[in-house]
Design a protein around this motif. Structure first.
Motif, PDB file in Angstrom:
ATOM      1  N   VAL A  20      -6.540   0.020  -9.797  1.00  0.00           N
ATOM      2  CA  VAL A  20      -5.306  -0.741  -9.952  1.00  0.00           C
ATOM      3  C   VAL A  20      -4.556  -0.599  -8.627  1.00  0.00           C
ATOM      4  O   VAL A  20      -3.959   0.449  -8.360  1.00  0.00           O
ATOM      5  N   PRO A  21      -4.614  -1.639  -7.791  1.00  0.00           N
ATOM      6  CA  PRO A  21      -4.032  -1.526  -6.443  1.00  0.00           C
ATOM      7  C   PRO A  21      -2.575  -1.082  -6.422  1.00  0.00           C
ATOM      8  O   PRO A  21      -2.192  -0.279  -5.568  1.00  0.00           O
ATOM      9  N   ALA A  22      -1.749  -1.552  -7.344  1.00  0.00           N
ATOM     10  CA  ALA A  22      -0.336  -1.157  -7.328  1.00  0.00           C
ATOM     11  C   ALA A  22      -0.172   0.336  -7.568  1.00  0.00           C
ATOM     12  O   ALA A  22       0.661   0.992  -6.931  1.00  0.00           O
ATOM     13  N   GLN A  23      -0.964   0.893  -8.463  1.00  0.00           N
ATOM     14  CA  GLN A  23      -0.885   2.337  -8.724  1.00  0.00           C
ATOM     15  C   GLN A  23      -1.352   3.136  -7.511  1.00  0.00           C
ATOM     16  O   GLN A  23      -0.759   4.159  -7.166  1.00  0.00           O
ATOM     17  N   ARG A  26       1.340   2.905  -4.772  1.00  0.00           N
ATOM     18  CA  ARG A  26       2.480   3.774  -5.101  1.00  0.00           C
ATOM     19  C   ARG A  26       2.142   5.233  -4.815  1.00  0.00           C
ATOM     20  O   ARG A  26       2.912   5.965  -4.223  1.00  0.00           O
ATOM     21  N   HIS A  58     -12.213   0.118  -3.204  1.00  0.00           N
ATOM     22  CA  HIS A  58     -10.973  -0.392  -2.623  1.00  0.00           C
ATOM     23  C   HIS A  58     -10.797   0.178  -1.214  1.00  0.00           C
ATOM     24  O   HIS A  58     -11.519   1.079  -0.809  1.00  0.00           O
ATOM     25  N   ALA A  82      -2.096  -4.965  -3.498  1.00  0.00           N
ATOM     26  CA  ALA A  82      -0.684  -4.618  -3.627  1.00  0.00           C
ATOM     27  C   ALA A  82      -0.255  -4.019  -2.302  1.00  0.00           C
ATOM     28  O   ALA A  82      -1.074  -3.473  -1.561  1.00  0.00           O
ATOM     29  N   VAL A 118       6.973  -2.005  -4.633  1.00  0.00           N
ATOM     30  CA  VAL A 118       5.541  -2.324  -4.592  1.00  0.00           C
ATOM     31  C   VAL A 118       5.367  -3.766  -5.045  1.00  0.00           C
ATOM     32  O   VAL A 118       5.939  -4.179  -6.057  1.00  0.00           O
ATOM     33  N   ARG A 119       4.569  -4.519  -4.306  1.00  0.00           N
ATOM     34  CA  ARG A 119       4.303  -5.926  -4.629  1.00  0.00           C
ATOM     35  C   ARG A 119       2.823  -6.104  -4.969  1.00  0.00           C
ATOM     36  O   ARG A 119       1.967  -6.100  -4.080  1.00  0.00           O
ATOM     37  N   PRO A 120       2.478  -6.213  -6.258  1.00  0.00           N
ATOM     38  CA  PRO A 120       1.084  -6.462  -6.629  1.00  0.00           C
ATOM     39  C   PRO A 120       0.763  -7.958  -6.524  1.00  0.00           C
ATOM     40  O   PRO A 120       1.655  -8.797  -6.624  1.00  0.00           O
ATOM     41  N   HIS A 141      -1.000  -1.035   2.269  1.00  0.00           N
ATOM     42  CA  HIS A 141      -1.666  -2.141   1.573  1.00  0.00           C
ATOM     43  C   HIS A 141      -2.977  -1.664   0.969  1.00  0.00           C
ATOM     44  O   HIS A 141      -3.752  -0.968   1.631  1.00  0.00           O
TER      45      HIS A 141
END
Length: 172
Positions: A20-23, A26, A58, A82, A118-120, A141
């Motif tokens: 999960v890129p946003a996690q 963060r 990732h 994200a 954070v921008r997903p 990123h």
């Protein structure tokens, strides 16, 4: 003596194991020891460096932005992602993705992404990011899967037309 087969544990589906890129963004943003020593600013262009690989599914990049520096309109070649602003303020404009014979269309308005935010985004996201503020900015990123290609777009009014691609290992 009878042998009874034990049931094998079931593994979570691949869908549950996807990053999960946003996690991730963060977590890395909240760990300055991972990125702060890599911060550099370049008066001529944005500085970008890939953080050491920690997973096959990732990748993580650190970008720095002096006032006025930004990206062209671009997508991420099918990778979701994200970014976390860890210093300063970034401004993002985004577009609806291209469909069939219709070009991408710029969505009116801009989003200010302040430190701590954070921008997903999904795999079809098209955007432009700039440091429109007076102070330098830094961002982390995350892309999943790792970037292989990015398409750049040229803006004509509210429409975006593909103007070329950049390939990992060739253009960056």
């Amino acid at each position: 003596m009878s042998i009874t087969a034990r049931p094998q544990p079931t593994l979570p589906s691949a869908r549950l194991r996807r990053p999960v890129p946003a996690q991730i963004a963060r977590r890395i943003a909240d760990t300055p020891a991972l990125w702060r020593p890599l911060v550099r600013f370049d008066a001529h262009s944005r500085f970008a460096t890939r953080l050491p690989a920690t997973a096959d599914d990732h990748e993580v990049w650190l970008l720095t932005w002096l006032p006025g520096q930004g990206t062209a309109w671009h997508d991420h070649g099918g990778s979701a992602g994200a970014f976390a602003t860890v210093q300063g303020v970034l401004t993002e404009q985004h577009a609806t993705p291209a469909r069939d014979d219709e070009p991408a269309r710029v969505v009116p308005g801009a989003r200010r992404l302040v430190a701590g935010g954070v921008r997903p985004f999904g795999p079809r996201h098209v955007h432009q990011v700039v440091n429109a503020d007076a102070l330098p900015a830094v961002s982390v990123h995350v892309y999943a899967p790792s970037l292989t290609e990015m398409t750049e777009y040229t803006r004509h009014g509210s429409l975006l037309h593909s103007s070329g691609s950049q390939l990992a290992g060739v253009n960056w």
